[in-house]
Enzyme design. Structure first.
Site, PDB file in Angstrom:
ATOM      1  N   THR A   1     -25.600 -24.401 127.785  1.00 27.61           N
ATOM      2  CA  THR A   1     -26.395 -23.179 127.595  1.00 27.61           C
ATOM      3  C   THR A   1     -27.690 -23.596 126.907  1.00 27.61           C
ATOM      4  OG1 THR A   1     -24.421 -21.827 127.331  1.00 27.61           O
ATOM      5  CG2 THR A   1     -26.496 -20.909 126.522  1.00 27.61           C
TER       6      THR A   1
ATOM      7  N   LYS B   1     -27.187 -15.782 131.836  1.00 29.23           N
ATOM      8  CA  LYS B   1     -26.302 -16.032 130.676  1.00 29.23           C
ATOM      9  C   LYS B   1     -26.857 -15.332 129.425  1.00 29.23           C
ATOM     10  CE  LYS B   1     -23.661 -18.493 127.750  1.00 29.23           C
ATOM     11  NZ  LYS B   1     -22.231 -18.503 127.643  1.00 29.23           N
TER      12      LYS B   1
ATOM     13  N   LYS C   1     -26.828 -18.575 118.467  1.00 29.47           N
ATOM     14  CA  LYS C   1     -27.634 -19.473 119.304  1.00 29.47           C
ATOM     15  C   LYS C   1     -28.110 -18.752 120.561  1.00 29.47           C
ATOM     16  CE  LYS C   1     -27.132 -23.189 122.624  1.00 29.47           C
ATOM     17  NZ  LYS C   1     -26.280 -24.123 123.335  1.00 29.47           N
TER      18      LYS C   1
HETATM   19  P1  NAD Z   1     -19.529 -29.587 121.646  1.00 26.01           P
HETATM   20  O1  NAD Z   1     -20.439 -29.886 120.495  1.00 26.01           O
HETATM   21  O2  NAD Z   1     -18.066 -29.532 121.416  1.00 26.01           O
HETATM   22  O3  NAD Z   1     -19.779 -30.669 122.816  1.00 26.01           O
HETATM   23  C1  NAD Z   1     -21.016 -31.231 123.126  1.00 26.01           C
HETATM   24  C2  NAD Z   1     -20.820 -32.721 123.277  1.00 26.01           C
HETATM   25  O4  NAD Z   1     -22.053 -33.323 123.672  1.00 26.01           O
HETATM   26  C3  NAD Z   1     -20.396 -33.412 121.963  1.00 26.01           C
HETATM   27  O5  NAD Z   1     -19.165 -34.083 122.160  1.00 26.01           O
HETATM   28  C4  NAD Z   1     -21.541 -34.372 121.666  1.00 26.01           C
HETATM   29  O6  NAD Z   1     -21.125 -35.587 121.067  1.00 26.01           O
HETATM   30  C5  NAD Z   1     -22.113 -34.601 123.046  1.00 26.01           C
HETATM   31  N1  NAD Z   1     -23.496 -35.066 123.066  1.00 26.01           N
HETATM   32  C6  NAD Z   1     -24.564 -34.597 122.364  1.00 26.01           C
HETATM   33  N2  NAD Z   1     -25.674 -35.279 122.692  1.00 26.01           N
HETATM   34  C7  NAD Z   1     -25.303 -36.183 123.626  1.00 26.01           C
HETATM   35  C8  NAD Z   1     -25.991 -37.189 124.345  1.00 26.01           C
HETATM   36  N3  NAD Z   1     -27.298 -37.388 124.168  1.00 26.01           N
HETATM   37  N4  NAD Z   1     -25.295 -37.938 125.219  1.00 26.01           N
HETATM   38  C9  NAD Z   1     -23.967 -37.762 125.382  1.00 26.01           C
HETATM   39  N5  NAD Z   1     -23.251 -36.831 124.721  1.00 26.01           N
HETATM   40  C10 NAD Z   1     -23.919 -36.064 123.855  1.00 26.01           C
HETATM   41  O7  NAD Z   1     -20.069 -28.234 122.284  1.00 26.01           O
HETATM   42  P2  NAD Z   1     -19.317 -27.284 123.334  1.00 26.01           P
HETATM   43  O8  NAD Z   1     -18.623 -26.210 122.612  1.00 26.01           O
HETATM   44  O9  NAD Z   1     -18.575 -28.149 124.303  1.00 26.01           O
HETATM   45  O10 NAD Z   1     -20.576 -26.610 124.064  1.00 26.01           O
HETATM   46  C11 NAD Z   1     -21.327 -27.288 125.058  1.00 26.01           C
HETATM   47  C12 NAD Z   1     -22.287 -26.297 125.687  1.00 26.01           C
HETATM   48  O11 NAD Z   1     -21.548 -25.223 126.246  1.00 26.01           O
HETATM   49  C13 NAD Z   1     -23.279 -25.680 124.687  1.00 26.01           C
HETATM   50  O12 NAD Z   1     -24.533 -25.594 125.304  1.00 26.01           O
HETATM   51  C14 NAD Z   1     -22.678 -24.324 124.393  1.00 26.01           C
HETATM   52  O13 NAD Z   1     -23.665 -23.369 124.033  1.00 26.01           O
HETATM   53  C15 NAD Z   1     -22.047 -23.988 125.742  1.00 26.01           C
HETATM   54  N6  NAD Z   1     -20.935 -23.019 125.677  1.00 26.01           N
HETATM   55  C16 NAD Z   1     -19.940 -23.167 124.767  1.00 26.01           C
HETATM   56  C17 NAD Z   1     -18.901 -22.250 124.716  1.00 26.01           C
HETATM   57  C18 NAD Z   1     -17.782 -22.368 123.711  1.00 26.01           C
HETATM   58  O14 NAD Z   1     -17.023 -21.409 123.541  1.00 26.01           O
HETATM   59  N7  NAD Z   1     -17.620 -23.521 123.040  1.00 26.01           N
HETATM   60  C19 NAD Z   1     -18.877 -21.180 125.612  1.00 26.01           C
HETATM   61  C20 NAD Z   1     -19.876 -21.071 126.578  1.00 26.01           C
HETATM   62  C21 NAD Z   1     -20.908 -22.016 126.590  1.00 26.01           C
END
Ligand code: NAD
Length: 296
Positions: A96, A171, A246
């Site tokens: 997102t 979204k 966010k």
């Molecule tokens: P998260 O922090 O658990 O996962 C993100 C991952 O990306 C982490 O493991 C981090 O180490 C990795 N990362 C960061 N920079 C990186 C890079 N340069 N190279 C490789 N890996 C890298 O977050 P999440 O909850 O999985 O969310 C991910 C996305 O999904 C976000 O944009 C969030 O807004 C969206 N989202 C999350 C949810 C939810 O309920 N968690 C729901 C809908 C959307």
């Protein structure tokens, strides 16, 4: 079987990658967090040594990263994945992020000869684990058709919302409705308490009257009327207040960039920032009712 590079295997990307592996696809994963990467390797992925390594020699690259700056970095920086991928690779970004970053990255991908889809999701970690996410996609019909069989593995509702960036636009429009409506429903329940009106009575009336909305009928912020809602488990997330804050900030950035008047969206962003800054970032977003009630 499709060869897939999956970059960002955290709370969402991890289970999404696992579902692709379970469906018989070959996944090469990369994450800056060794713990996240190890968990995905344990599920059957091959570990890559960098994002570029994960993107080379595959047919499809999926990214699931925290925010716009991470997506820009992974795609556009020196040594980024656009420079490492084979001709014909399809890129899908499910993070997102802001609409401008989504469109900038898709433009760069197009200039490098690649097709790209922005495909943010709703449904949370539960939806990622169950393979029931909703994907809101922006990009060409052709990119959508190529991505659809993989998105079908990870999700239940897959929609093409228009050209690049429109998935992100959908979204943040949706989550602006959700944030504002959760606050409105919470205000109504707290006012009902002060007026001596029972929670269940208000629910029975409003859930079948003109106050009906998802925040009321599927995610009710008081315990009782909707047994599955986080209010029944002390507001354990679910969808965290930090994530809602966010998305509401992204909605405000987008509104300002096109001069859309969103006074309720702005108020919702302010309320969730206050709630997050009071130490509630990891609480479910429906817990905002506690702040409205005047609790901590
Ligand atoms: P998260 O922090 O658990 O996962 C993100 C991952 O990306 C982490 O493991 C981090 O180490 C990795 N990362 C960061 N920079 C990186 C890079 N340069 N190279 C490789 N890996 C890298 O977050 P999440 O909850 O999985 O969310 C991910 C996305 O999904 C976000 O944009 C969030 O807004 C969206 N989202 C999350 C949810 C939810 O309920 N968690 C729901 C809908 C959307």
């Amino acid at each position: 079987m499709t060869r897939i590079g999956f970059i960002g295997v955290g709370n969402m990307g991890g289970p999404m990658a696992r579902n692709l592996i379970d469906a018989g696809h070959e996944v090469t994963a990369f994450d800056l967090s060794p713990m996240a990467l190890d968990a995905t390797v344990a599920a059957g992925a091959t570990a890559a040594t960098s994002a570029a390594d994960a993107a080379s020699g595959v047919e499809v690259v999926i990214t699931m990263l925290p925010a716009g700056q991470h997506v820009r970095g992974v795609y556009l920086d020196d040594g980024g994945i656009l420079g490492a991928a084979a001709a014909g690779t399809l890129f899908i970004d499910s993070s997102t992020i802001d609409v401008d970053s989504a469109r900038a990255v898709a433009k760069a991908a197009g200039e490098a000869g690649f097709e790209m889809l922005d495909a943010p999701v709703s449904g949370g970690v539960g939806g990622a684990e169950a393979g029931t996410l909703t994907f809101m996609c922006g990009g060409s019909e052709d990119a959508f058709a190529r991505a659809k069989p993989l998105l079908d593995v990870m999700g239940k509702t897959i929609v093409l919302a228009g050209p690049s960036g429109n998935g992100q636009a959908a979204k943040i429009c949706n989550n602006m409705i959700l944030g504002a409506s959760m606050i409105a429903v919470s205000e109504a329940f707290v006012m009902a308490e002060k007026l001596g009106l029972d929670h269940q009575k208000l629910f029975d009336i409003s859930s079948t009257a003109s106050g009906q909305c998802w925040a009321m009928t599927s995610y009710c912020p008081v315990p009782g009327p909707v047994p599955a809602s986080p209010a029944n488990r002390d507001y354990q997330a679910g969808f965290t207040a930090a994530m809602m804050a966010k998305d509401l900030r992204l909605a405000q950035e987008a509104a300002q960039s096109v001069r859309a008047a969103t006074p309720l969206g702005a108020a919702a962003a302010a309320v969730y920032s206050l709630f997050e800054n009071a130490g509630n970032g990891e609480v479910d977003f429906s817990g905002v009712i506690r702040m409205i009630r005047g609790e901590k």
